[in-house]
Design a protein around this motif. Structure first.
Motif, PDB file in Angstrom:
ATOM      1  N   ARG A 229       0.820  -1.208   0.000  1.00  0.00           N
ATOM      2  CA  ARG A 229       0.000   0.000   0.000  1.00  0.00           C
ATOM      3  C   ARG A 229       0.855   1.259   0.000  1.00  0.00           C
ATOM      4  O   ARG A 229       0.579   2.215  -0.743  1.00  0.00           O
ATOM      5  CB  ARG A 229      -0.917  -0.012   1.231  1.00  0.00           C
ATOM      6  CG  ARG A 229      -1.918   1.126   1.245  1.00  0.00           C
ATOM      7  CD  ARG A 229      -2.690   1.159   2.543  1.00  0.00           C
ATOM      8  NE  ARG A 229      -3.743   2.156   2.523  1.00  0.00           N
ATOM      9  CZ  ARG A 229      -4.338   2.641   3.600  1.00  0.00           C
ATOM     10  NH1 ARG A 229      -3.990   2.194   4.802  1.00  0.00           N
ATOM     11  NH2 ARG A 229      -5.286   3.550   3.494  1.00  0.00           N
ATOM     12  N   GLU A 230       1.907   1.288   0.809  1.00  0.00           N
ATOM     13  CA  GLU A 230       2.776   2.466   0.869  1.00  0.00           C
ATOM     14  C   GLU A 230       3.455   2.713  -0.476  1.00  0.00           C
ATOM     15  O   GLU A 230       3.570   3.852  -0.938  1.00  0.00           O
ATOM     16  CB  GLU A 230       3.842   2.295   1.955  1.00  0.00           C
ATOM     17  CG  GLU A 230       3.297   2.328   3.375  1.00  0.00           C
ATOM     18  CD  GLU A 230       2.786   3.690   3.778  1.00  0.00           C
ATOM     19  OE1 GLU A 230       2.965   4.659   3.016  1.00  0.00           O
ATOM     20  OE2 GLU A 230       2.173   3.786   4.853  1.00  0.00           O
ATOM     21  N   ARG A 231       3.927   1.645  -1.120  1.00  0.00           N
ATOM     22  CA  ARG A 231       4.583   1.809  -2.402  1.00  0.00           C
ATOM     23  C   ARG A 231       3.577   2.230  -3.474  1.00  0.00           C
ATOM     24  O   ARG A 231       3.873   3.073  -4.312  1.00  0.00           O
ATOM     25  CB  ARG A 231       5.252   0.489  -2.840  1.00  0.00           C
ATOM     26  CG  ARG A 231       6.349  -0.006  -1.930  1.00  0.00           C
ATOM     27  CD  ARG A 231       7.492   1.008  -1.746  1.00  0.00           C
ATOM     28  NE  ARG A 231       7.922   1.559  -2.996  1.00  0.00           N
ATOM     29  CZ  ARG A 231       8.013   2.866  -3.221  1.00  0.00           C
ATOM     30  NH1 ARG A 231       7.727   3.731  -2.260  1.00  0.00           N
ATOM     31  NH2 ARG A 231       8.406   3.318  -4.387  1.00  0.00           N
ATOM     32  N   ALA A 232       2.389   1.623  -3.458  1.00  0.00           N
ATOM     33  CA  ALA A 232       1.404   1.881  -4.506  1.00  0.00           C
ATOM     34  C   ALA A 232       0.877   3.307  -4.461  1.00  0.00           C
ATOM     35  O   ALA A 232       0.745   3.964  -5.496  1.00  0.00           O
ATOM     36  CB  ALA A 232       0.248   0.889  -4.383  1.00  0.00           C
ATOM     37  N   THR A 233       0.579   3.799  -3.267  1.00  0.00           N
ATOM     38  CA  THR A 233      -0.067   5.110  -3.174  1.00  0.00           C
ATOM     39  C   THR A 233       0.863   6.266  -3.500  1.00  0.00           C
ATOM     40  O   THR A 233       0.403   7.378  -3.731  1.00  0.00           O
ATOM     41  CB  THR A 233      -0.675   5.331  -1.772  1.00  0.00           C
ATOM     42  OG1 THR A 233       0.333   5.075  -0.776  1.00  0.00           O
ATOM     43  CG2 THR A 233      -1.850   4.417  -1.544  1.00  0.00           C
ATOM     44  N   SER A 234       2.168   6.021  -3.524  1.00  0.00           N
ATOM     45  CA  SER A 234       3.088   7.101  -3.892  1.00  0.00           C
ATOM     46  C   SER A 234       3.394   7.100  -5.384  1.00  0.00           C
ATOM     47  O   SER A 234       4.105   7.980  -5.863  1.00  0.00           O
ATOM     48  CB  SER A 234       4.409   6.978  -3.113  1.00  0.00           C
ATOM     49  OG  SER A 234       5.072   5.764  -3.425  1.00  0.00           O
ATOM     50  N   SER A 235       2.852   6.117  -6.122  1.00  0.00           N
ATOM     51  CA  SER A 235       3.168   6.041  -7.544  1.00  0.00           C
ATOM     52  C   SER A 235       1.957   6.233  -8.450  1.00  0.00           C
ATOM     53  O   SER A 235       2.096   6.634  -9.591  1.00  0.00           O
ATOM     54  CB  SER A 235       3.818   4.686  -7.872  1.00  0.00           C
ATOM     55  OG  SER A 235       2.935   3.611  -7.622  1.00  0.00           O
ATOM     56  N   HIS A 236       0.763   5.964  -7.956  1.00  0.00           N
ATOM     57  CA  HIS A 236      -0.427   6.109  -8.787  1.00  0.00           C
ATOM     58  C   HIS A 236      -1.601   6.612  -7.948  1.00  0.00           C
ATOM     59  O   HIS A 236      -1.449   6.935  -6.777  1.00  0.00           O
ATOM     60  CB  HIS A 236      -0.751   4.803  -9.501  1.00  0.00           C
ATOM     61  CG  HIS A 236       0.126   4.566 -10.694  1.00  0.00           C
ATOM     62  ND1 HIS A 236      -0.103   5.117 -11.926  1.00  0.00           N
ATOM     63  CD2 HIS A 236       1.264   3.835 -10.821  1.00  0.00           C
ATOM     64  CE1 HIS A 236       0.844   4.750 -12.772  1.00  0.00           C
ATOM     65  NE2 HIS A 236       1.680   3.974 -12.131  1.00  0.00           N
ATOM     66  N   GLU A 237      -2.782   6.626  -8.577  1.00  0.00           N
ATOM     67  CA  GLU A 237      -3.884   7.408  -8.018  1.00  0.00           C
ATOM     68  C   GLU A 237      -4.952   6.611  -7.297  1.00  0.00           C
ATOM     69  O   GLU A 237      -6.046   7.127  -7.067  1.00  0.00           O
ATOM     70  CB  GLU A 237      -4.535   8.224  -9.154  1.00  0.00           C
ATOM     71  CG  GLU A 237      -5.336   7.430 -10.181  1.00  0.00           C
ATOM     72  CD  GLU A 237      -4.500   6.674 -11.184  1.00  0.00           C
ATOM     73  OE1 GLU A 237      -5.088   5.987 -12.035  1.00  0.00           O
ATOM     74  OE2 GLU A 237      -3.258   6.744 -11.124  1.00  0.00           O
ATOM     75  N   PHE A 238      -4.660   5.355  -6.901  1.00  0.00           N
ATOM     76  CA  PHE A 238      -5.692   4.555  -6.239  1.00  0.00           C
ATOM     77  C   PHE A 238      -5.099   3.831  -5.043  1.00  0.00           C
ATOM     78  O   PHE A 238      -4.064   3.182  -5.144  1.00  0.00           O
ATOM     79  CB  PHE A 238      -6.282   3.528  -7.225  1.00  0.00           C
ATOM     80  CG  PHE A 238      -7.601   2.946  -6.778  1.00  0.00           C
ATOM     81  CD1 PHE A 238      -8.788   3.497  -7.210  1.00  0.00           C
ATOM     82  CD2 PHE A 238      -7.637   1.855  -5.921  1.00  0.00           C
ATOM     83  CE1 PHE A 238     -10.009   2.961  -6.796  1.00  0.00           C
ATOM     84  CE2 PHE A 238      -8.838   1.317  -5.505  1.00  0.00           C
ATOM     85  CZ  PHE A 238     -10.032   1.871  -5.940  1.00  0.00           C
TER      86      PHE A 238
END
Length: 484
Positions: A229-238
């Motif tokens: 979650r931490e990695r995903a939310t800093s790279s895209h919009e969901f």
């Protein structure tokens, strides 16, 4: 010491974010480190420079994050994404399993669905197709990434992806900037990616490699994983944590009903950009009460926002009976936009502090002096910053916040179409952002039940090498023929 501080701050940001630390904490902390090395006022940079830039990013782009996440969640919960994926896979069949996965991902993401939503729907479909066709499971992530995270994110004219929205206020462009070059770049990315995957499939069959064993992680396990979650939310919009909230329809809609909202996104976006907004009088925007801006500064964001809003309304109207709990789905979609925009805004704030330091003049002068001209230097700047941050949107915004005005002046002086700058900047941000620490890469591998060791090399070929070739082609064509 100022330049050393910038390098130390960047190093800490990359290292600690790769280890799973939240960008919300890291970005202001390393910004203060950079300011301390330069002997600059720490609190002033935190509350005035960092927060001012972060707040400006949120003010500009929150409508896109909000409506994009909302639309994606409703498309998922209505069963529309699943219906489209099943339709394409049934028409192409298992003999063309890779092509089916790529086209399904491309269609839904170009229509405005977040790639993270697409990951969770496409992975089970791809697993089914690849197993039936006896194609190695390790190729699944590359096939999904090719359709969702390459040309529909950065090259296709009119794509509502946030990366295609970010350059518009800087260059006064629309989502359809340099459409001809965008289509050529898209064709190169798609053709190269499909060629590589077909080659890999043929090689696997020749060596007797079949589907192989794989883990089948549950949606909830992956979506709730805090590191992902931490990695995903800093790279895209969901925000992936919202994937399991709301309730998905048990009965997907007919393919015609499923695809209409995607057509609305593209159609309304085009109408707003080309026909409606240019014909209206927005001279009042020059007044102080509206921020003393111009239509060029807001038209792109307005076009995408109206398109997503119209598509969302259409989606609800067509699928009201299938959406078991509209409020829960809409709440989940709205919530899914909050952490990502604050994470990206924090990266933007860090970039603003770095750009405000005296030593940054050396970095700026070096970037602008890169041989090959402004198109090459802009491509390199967005590439490097996207790679360092692991975020196409974050790296792109940092680059344009620091150098966007300079590049616009260069474009005017050299009579370069700002639309060409727009397209090169976006494609550049979507190449080296796919390094191992990128949130989309980490999430996709987890969703597919694969690992970097097994699948990352093929992802590099589809997600990095193909887009780099397309970027070089666009720069070459743009330098010789101009924008078209």
């Amino acid at each position: 010491m100022g330049l050393v501080g910038i390098l130390v701050a960047l190093g800490l940001l990359v290292w600690l974010s790769f280890r799973g630390w939240s960008v919300l904490l890291l970005a202001p902390a390393v910004a203060i480190v950079a300011a301390a090395f330069a002997g600059e006022p720490l609190l002033a940079h935190w509350t005035q420079t960092f927060m001012g830039s972060a707040a400006n990013f949120i003010a500009q782009f929150f409508p896109i994050f909000l409506l994009g996440a909302l639309f994606g969640k409703l498309m998922d919960d209505s069963g529309s994404v699943l219906a489209i994926a099943r339709f394409i896979s049934s028409r192409l069949g298992q003999r063309r399993a890779i092509l089916a996965v790529v086209l399904a991902g491309a269609l839904v993401t170009y229509g405005g669905v977040s790639l993270f939503v697409a990951f969770f729907v496409l992975a089970p479909m791809a697993r089914e197709l690849f197993r039936a066709a006896d194609i190695p499971h390790r190729l699944m992530p590359a096939a999904i990434a090719l359709g969702t995270s390459t040309f529909t994110m950065s090259a296709m004219p009119g794509t509502p992806a946030i990366q295609n929205t970010i350059p518009m206020p800087f260059f006064g462009t629309t989502p359809f900037a340099a459409p001809g070059l965008g289509i050529i770049a898209s064709a190169i990315m798609l053709a190269f990616g499909l060629w590589w995957l077909a080659r890999a499939e043929a090689s696997a069959r020749k060596s007797g490699e079949g589907y192989g064993g794989d883990a089948e992680p549950s949606t909830g396990t992956v979506a709730d994983d805090q590191f992902i979650r931490e990695r995903a939310t800093s790279s895209h919009e969901f925000d992936t944590a919202e994937i399991t909230h709301g309730k998905r329809s048990d009965v997907p809609p007919p393919i015609g009903t499923a695809i209409i909202p995607l057509l609305v996104v593209v159609g309304v976006n085009l109408l707003m950009s080309v026909l409606i907004l240019p014909r209206l009088d927005f001279s009042f925007l020059g007044e102080d009460r509206w921020g003393a801006t111009s239509l060029a500064g807001v038209a792109g964001v307005w076009s995408v926002a109206v398109a997503l809003a119209a598509a969302t309304a259409t989606l609800i109207a067509l699928n009201r009976a299938r959406l078991a709990d509209v409020r829960a789905s809409m709440d989940a979609g709205a919530n899914a936009s909050v952490l990502p925009i604050f994470s990206v805004a924090s990266l933007v704030g860090f970039g603003a502090v770095v750009a405000a330091l005296p030593a940054f003049a050396l970095v700026r002068d070096w970037v602008l002096s890169i041989s090959g001209g402004p198109l090459v230097s802009l491509a390199i700047a967005t590439n490097v910053l996207a790679a360092l941050t692991g975020s196409a949107s974050g790296g792109l915004t940092i680059a344009l916040d620091a150098l966007g005005e300079t590049y616009l002046q260069i474009a005017r002086t050299a009579q370069i179409d700002p639309g060409l700058m727009h397209r090169i900047a976006v494609i550049g941000s979507g190449t080296l952002d796919s390094l191992p620490h990128n949130g989309a890469v980490v999430t996709l591998l987890a969703v597919c039940g694969s690992t970097h060791r097994d699948s990352y090399f093929d992802m590099v070929m589809a997600n990095i090498v193909g887009p780099v070739i397309a970027l070089v082609a666009v720069i070459a064509l743009g330098s010789t023929l101009g924008s078209f």
